[in-house]
Design a protein around this motif. Structure first.
Motif, mmCIF file in Angstrom:
data_model
loop_
_atom_site.group_PDB
_atom_site.id
_atom_site.type_symbol
_atom_site.label_atom_id
_atom_site.label_comp_id
_atom_site.label_asym_id
_atom_site.label_seq_id
_atom_site.Cartn_x
_atom_site.Cartn_y
_atom_site.Cartn_z
ATOM 1 N N ARG A 170 8.295 3.266 1.504
ATOM 2 C CA ARG A 170 8.878 3.037 0.188
ATOM 3 C C ARG A 170 10.403 3.009 0.313
ATOM 4 O O ARG A 170 10.976 3.694 1.152
ATOM 5 C CB ARG A 170 8.468 4.150 -0.784
ATOM 6 C CG ARG A 170 6.957 4.255 -0.984
ATOM 7 C CD ARG A 170 6.622 5.409 -1.922
ATOM 8 N NE ARG A 170 5.192 5.562 -2.080
ATOM 9 C CZ ARG A 170 4.472 4.888 -2.977
ATOM 10 N NH1 ARG A 170 5.062 4.028 -3.786
ATOM 11 N NH2 ARG A 170 3.163 5.091 -3.069
ATOM 12 N N LYS B 84 0.817 -1.213 0.000
ATOM 13 C CA LYS B 84 0.000 0.000 0.000
ATOM 14 C C LYS B 84 0.852 1.265 0.000
ATOM 15 O O LYS B 84 0.318 2.372 0.126
ATOM 16 C CB LYS B 84 -0.923 -0.005 1.222
ATOM 17 C CG LYS B 84 -1.927 -1.153 1.205
ATOM 18 C CD LYS B 84 -2.791 -1.158 2.449
ATOM 19 C CE LYS B 84 -3.791 -2.317 2.420
ATOM 20 N NZ LYS B 84 -4.642 -2.350 3.634
ATOM 21 N N GLY B 85 2.155 1.108 -0.102
ATOM 22 C CA GLY B 85 3.039 2.254 -0.213
ATOM 23 C C GLY B 85 3.218 3.052 1.054
ATOM 24 O O GLY B 85 3.604 4.230 1.002
#
Length: 867
Positions: free
Chosen positions: A735, A731-732
């Motif tokens: 990152r 889901k980021g």
């Protein structure tokens, strides 16, 4: 040990080391709370813990878990636990009273006070120029008096020592000793020391011990609790030390890793010198000599206690004197061996041994003991025997006593000549006893309880009976009294003189007490470094490169404990760099490069299958950093370690039945502790944080927790994290970037293999990038979970991968349930088809209905019923 915690969580602590007669104060730990107390308990390992009666409830509950418990239900007082917990009035922890108590203690040699500027009317004891004020000024040179809680704890220790001294038997002082005396005061400061919490010590298995499972083995009045050791770094290295001094010093080094580069590099240089090929034989000789050394503090404590005058015996064991002689001899040989070492120029420990060890003094001590005590005769007689020539007066008493003993047969003959002829046969012999003097032994008359002859019809009258032993009665007559007045109590005089000789010997040895203890500490330091050198040689450890750069660069790192338990261990690398901080150093620009991908990250997140070695990898990195700061070599091919001020962990969840906190709450407290204490030079280990709640909440907490550290900018610490929350990355929420790197442990899969154990092969090798799956179902199959459960789990995983609803899948019936439902439907249809006779039918219809129902229930499925 005394502990105090205030409302803000500040912790104060002081403890008394009876063997060293030393009072130790810890600097106040702000916001330390129970976690700091837990760490101090592991460091000190107290036998008694004292807290004020106003102590917080959390502190009381924590300490009561492992404290002695008394079971009086059956009149027994059996003790269980690691220590005795005592509550005292809060006034004993008063800061001002503690300062006066500390100032009133005379430690070391007295120093003359400066000119006192004080009028007779000045009453305050701590007024400027007063004796107490001057002592406090000198005390402040070694003790931080601003640590108010710890100073108060020291006052409680002093009060406790006074109470115990008052409770001791008077014979102690008569024997020349002082119970629980205090000869030195020192303070442990956090400056120059790595902060390691109790969770870190246990999670990394630096220290790991538990109470013996048998309460009978734990119950003891000894000063040390009975504990069962486990595999740990401390146990591993202490086993390589040769002496008690070395083991104690090594434990201190391991529990207080240094952040002083000069100290660390000095130890590395010493270990390198001991590992040099030319020094191998000398190092082995040193270990052999160190094994001969007993704990000199214990020996000198026995010497200081002196001789027990009440019993009239020499209380100091011959073995203690022999150990002091061995110490003197070994000291000379160790100094000679130090001179023989090559390449030790400029290394402090060897320079101090060469300059501070006074061989002539120690040889003199050994010579005095050897000329005083006859070890061979002592061994034969089972008591301390003094050499001829040690005391002229004692030698004279011995000769006189020997002459008297030789004359005893003649004394008996003179007594026999004076008694009636028929009584002579009952006289056994003459003897001399301590405090009783000369006695004549007569055969016992069982009917009268007296001697058969005891002076009847004797010109001097009847004899005086002294005592009976077996079938012999001992008497005194006039001749015995005359001998007593002529020679006195020779045995007691000899015993007193022997005591005086031994007291003089003890005084002669104690004149060199400081030199002996100083040498013992030096040898303990040497032994600890020899143990570290032996560990480096035995386990193939290498010297790390220490730097002020905030980096970790490890090549070929290994777990020091895990590699001992497996046939082969796969080494791995680690490259990390923390924030440069506000006080930027030039060396911080020299952060290692992560291959061709730019600067090294500050955070490394590990994913991948269970059982693949993620936790072992995280621990081995932390242990390499930890060992490097103790001055030890590390299990790696090459390692560059930046100064790390603390290692914080969120790994192990320690739970007990007496703790009402949930596992998730314990995890949150550990996480909060890391957030409050982490700096740019800290190393954090975070393993599966958030697993104690729902997947949504756990993954959110995990992402927020890591983001907090990333947002610290130049103050961000080095973080090693492991997780199975793949949702965080999909889901980021986190990152990859210059500060974040992903890695996983390599595995090989063979889905076509029939045996689950052959479907996956763990290679335990770290690879860059995120792992695709945790392979939890496959790990369950390998560990013996039922195949039915595994098939169901695989079906659910497949539905999740296709984003299909799990509600329908979970509500789907098994084949057995479907068969039973079809059977029930068939029975119901057969029942509805029954032709039930009317109630006015013939007699006996009831049995017919029963038979009809039984036939319906026995209906077997022959196929799917038609609608």
């Amino acid at each position: 040990m005394t502990v105090d915690v205030d409302r803000d969580g500040k912790v104060g602590c002081a403890y008394y080391i009876a063997m060293e007669e030393t009072l130790v104060l810890e600097e106040d730990i702000p916001m330390g709370d129970i976690e700091a107390v837990d760490t101090l308990m592991l460091h000190v390992q107290p036998t008694t813990v004292i807290i004020p009666n106003r102590a917080p409830g959390a502190l009381v509950e924590f300490l009561e878990r492992d404290a002695h418990r008394y079971d009086d239900s059956e009149g027994s007082s059996e003790e269980q636990g690691a220590y005795i917990l005592r509550h005292v009035i809060s006034a004993q922890f008063d800061y001002e009273a503690a300062k006066e108590a500390l100032a009133s203690i005379d430690v070391g040699r007295p120093i003359p006070d400066p000119i006192q500027v004080r009028s007779p009317e000045d009453k305050p004891a701590q007024s400027i120029g007063s004796s107490v004020h001057n002592k406090l000024m000198r005390l402040a040179e070694t003790i931080n008096l601003d640590s108010c809680l710890s100073v108060g704890c020291a006052g409680a220790i002093i009060t406790e020592l006074e109470r115990r001294r008052a409770a001791e038997e008077p014979s102690w002082e008569d024997a020349g000793g002082v119970a629980f005396r205090l000869t030195s005061i020192k303070m442990n400061t956090s400056a120059g020391t790595m902060l390691v919490s109790a969770d870190t010590l246990t999670s990394l298995q630096i220290v790991q011990s538990e109470l013996h499972p048998n309460p009978q083995r734990r119950s003891s009045n000894n000063s040390e609790p009975k504990a069962k050791g486990a595999l740990s770094i401390t146990d591993l290295l202490q086993a390589l030390a040769s002496s008690a001094q070395g083991k104690r010093r090594l434990r201190q080094m391991l529990l207080r890793p240094s952040t002083d580069l000069d100290v660390i590099k000095e130890r590395h240089r010493c270990i390198a010198a001991l590992l040099h090929a030319e020094n191998s034989e000398v190092a082995q000789k040193m270990r052999t000599l160190l094994r001969k050394l007993k704990n000199t503090r214990t020996l000198l404590l026995h010497v200081r206690k002196g001789v027990d005058r009440i019993r009239g015996e020499l209380a100091i064991r011959v073995g203690d004197w022999k150990a002091l002689v061995r110490f003197a001899m070994a000291s000379a040989q160790l100094k000679q061996a130090t001179h023989a070492l090559r390449g030790t120029s400029g290394i402090e420990i060897f320079a101090r041994i060469c300059t501070e060890i006074d061989v002539k003094r120690f040889m003199h001590i050994g010579d005095v003991i050897m000329r005083t005590i006859d070890f061979q005769l002592s061994k034969e007689n089972g008591r301390t025997e003094i050499h001829l020539g040690a005391s002229e007066y004692l030698d004279g008493l011995r000769r006189e006593f020997a002459d008297v003993c030789q004359a005893l047969p003649e004394v008996k003959e003179s007594v026999v000549r004076e008694v009636p002829r028929e009584a002579a046969q009952y006289l056994q012999h003459c003897t001399v006893m301590p405090q009783l003097g000369f006695l004549i032994a007569v055969k016992l008359d069982p009917e009268t309880g007296e001697g058969v002859y005891h002076g009847q019809n004797h010109p001097d009258g009847q004899w005086m009976m002294c005592f009976t032993s077996g079938d012999i009665v001992y008497y005194k007559n006039q001749l015995m009294l005359d001998l007593d007045s002529q020679y006195g109590d020779l045995p007691s005089r000899i015993a007193d003189e022997e005591i005086e000789v031994m007291m003089a010997l003890a005084a002669a040895v104690l004149e060199h007490e400081d030199a002996i203890l100083s040498a013992s500490d030096l040898f303990g330091e040497l032994d600890s470094l020899l143990a570290l050198a032996l560990a480096a040689e035995k386990y193939n450890w290498t010297a790390p490169t220490m730097t002020t750069s905030n980096v970790i660069d490890i090549v070929g790192g290994r777990h020091p404990l895990q590699e001992l338990l497996v046939p082969s261990f796969i080494p791995n690398e680690c490259v990390m760099a923390g924030g440069c901080g506000a006080g930027r150093l030039e060396e911080d620009n020299e952060a290692p490069k992560n291959g061709n991908k730019g600067p090294a990250p500050s955070m490394l997140i590990l994913t991948g299958p269970n059982n693949s070695g993620k936790s072992v990898y995280m621990r081995q990195v932390a242990l390499i950093v930890y060992l490097a700061h103790t001055g030890s070599h590390v299990p790696a091919t090459r390692a560059t370690i930046g100064v790390t001020d603390r290692i914080l962990t969120r790994i192990a969840t320690r739970e007990t039945v007496v703790n009402d906190e949930s596992a998730f709450l314990v995890d949150l407290k550990q996480a909060a502790f890391s957030m409050n204490f982490a700096t740019r030079r800290s190393l954090l280990l975070i393993d599966e944080f958030g697993k104690g709640t729902t997947v949504e909440s756990g993954s959110a907490l995990f992402a927020a927790y890591l983001t907090y550290f990333l947002d610290l900018g130049v103050e961000k610490p080095k973080v090693l994290a492991g997780t199975h929350f793949h949702e965080v990355f999909e889901k980021g929420l986190i990152r990859p970037g210059k500060d974040v790197a992903f890695a996983h442990m390599d595995v090989r899969l063979d889905p076509e293999a029939e045996d689950p154990e052959e479907q996956v092969t763990f290679l335990f090798h770290l690879l860059p990038g995120r792992g695709p799956s945790s392979l939890g179902v496959l790990c369950a199959a390998i560990n013996g979970v039922s195949s039915r459960v595994i098939r169901k789990a695989e079906a659910l995983v497949a539905l999740q991968d296709r984003n299909e609803s799990l509600v329908e899948a979970c509500s789907e019936l098994s084949e057995e349930d479907k068969r039973r439902l079809r059977q029930a439907e068939l029975v119901a249809r057969k029942f509805l088809e029954l032709q039930v006779p009317s109630s006015s039918g013939e007699q006996g219809e009831g049995s017919t209905i029963r038979e009809m129902l039984q036939a319906v229930l026995k209906t077997e499925e022959v196929g799917t019923p038609s609608p």
